[in-house]
Design an enzyme around this catalytic site. Sequence first.
Site, PDB file in Angstrom:
ATOM      1  N   ASN A 157       0.839  -1.197   0.000  1.00  0.00           N
ATOM      2  CA  ASN A 157       0.000   0.000   0.000  1.00  0.00           C
ATOM      3  C   ASN A 157       0.874   1.246   0.000  1.00  0.00           C
ATOM      4  O   ASN A 157       1.707   1.432   0.898  1.00  0.00           O
ATOM      5  CB  ASN A 157      -0.890   0.024   1.248  1.00  0.00           C
ATOM      6  N   GLU A 158       0.722   2.065  -1.022  1.00  0.00           N
ATOM      7  CA  GLU A 158       1.384   3.368  -1.144  1.00  0.00           C
ATOM      8  C   GLU A 158       2.886   3.307  -0.833  1.00  0.00           C
ATOM      9  O   GLU A 158       3.390   4.020   0.041  1.00  0.00           O
ATOM     10  CB  GLU A 158       0.677   4.409  -0.276  1.00  0.00           C
TER      11      GLU A 158
END
Length: 502
Positions: A157-158
């Site tokens: 995630n990110e």
Amino acid sequence: MISVPADPTGRFSEAWRQCVGTGRVELALRRDYQDSLSLLQREIGFRLIRGHGLLSDGMGVYRPYEHEGAHRVHHSFTYVDQVLDAYLETGIRPFLELGFMPAALASGEQTVFWWRGNVTPPRSPREWADLVRATLIHLIDRYGLDEVRTWPVEVWNEPNLRDFWQDADETAYHRLYEITAHTVKEVDAGLQVGGPAISPGADDWLDRFAEFTERRDVPVDFVSKHAYTSGPAQHVPFGVHQALAPASDLLDQFATPRERLKSTALARLPLHITEFNSSYRPDNPIHDTAFHAAYLAPVLAHGGDLVDSFSYWTFSDMFEEAGVPTALFHGGFGLLTHRQVKKPTYHLYAFMARMGPDLLARGDDHLVTRHADGRIAVLAWAPVDPTGQTPGPGRHALRMSLPVAAREVFVRRSTVDENHGNAYTTWRHMGSPRSPRLEQLDILHEAAEPARSHRRLTVQEGRAGLDLTLARHEITLVELTPVADETPPWWDEQRLLGRSAP
């Protein structure tokens, strides 16, 4: 006057309901979470759900131990099974995000969020691959291969943000993705794997991700990224305020990946916006307002033209990244507060769920669809001023001519604005009680329901005229159903009090 054509312009995309976000998946073990998800699925019906923390320590999957002088690892799926069972029982499937790193497998101690998700690379790539492999094999054994093949697998995630991936090390992320993607495909070639799940403002990562995966022949089945429109946070105790870009900026962000990737091997892959919202903060009061629903309405109406899914972040205020919420309304991401109080944006989604599959018309302030049985559904919204310099227009008028194959229609209008379908306004009138009493909760649930009106409308020459006046920040759903009148011939309203027939 908007003259809506009788013939559809095409099918209306349901990319808006393909996925929804959640706080860390461990929260699905709680009653309030499960009650909220059940309500969401009854009234809206999302297909997939994505959240962080599937492999974090709170889920207890990675369990190293020493035995006979050797380092060993036990993989435990007790909580994973309970979470996924809860999802499937409510009619929603997981969009699996692989993260964060179990502390005992992590190469460092950097964490994110109140619940301390570890964001460092694995100290042992082999053990990370074993963890991914064991998880997927277990899921296939429990739920079946055909089922698990419908669950996208997103890697991390990110990673472009230092808070979510140590040093935002792109090379290290590419290594993690390569190991993970190959492991997924070793388990079964039909499983879907993708990334890079980047945050806004890092689209150059997409270019290098495409180049890396093509050069190294790394599997990619879908591309994912996130979209938000808020500026820097102005902090206040237990909250923030932020300037917003126009909602059209979200649509621009949706469109960017396909444009950037059009000459790469990833050009025709499904594109998933696995998080989107106005503010990226879970404590921004804008999320609780009628403004927010009207602001996002054009995004839901038009976003499906650009992507295969766009996942609202998140469905519930049961969300603890910034700590345990300090009040019922606290600016949380959720469509629902704790205790299932519906926010205006919840109703935007509930209205969308009542739209038909045939697209008749669409514009800056309206969406018109038709169901197979002839029902017409009109979603309309008042324009907003995202700059905050003005409150937005106090009134917004639309006039429509709608095609109807009946002599009369039953008209049902559902309205949400500053004073209707808006428990936040009622809560503010109450004095903003941080922990409302039970009787106050009852009032808030009542206040959260849209205002509804009903009437009958005569159709002339196959057209029904509809005049709408919307209040500030209003979203409204108007449903027109052909009337099949079954009133008996002897019925006479004038005789209700026993008067003689004229």
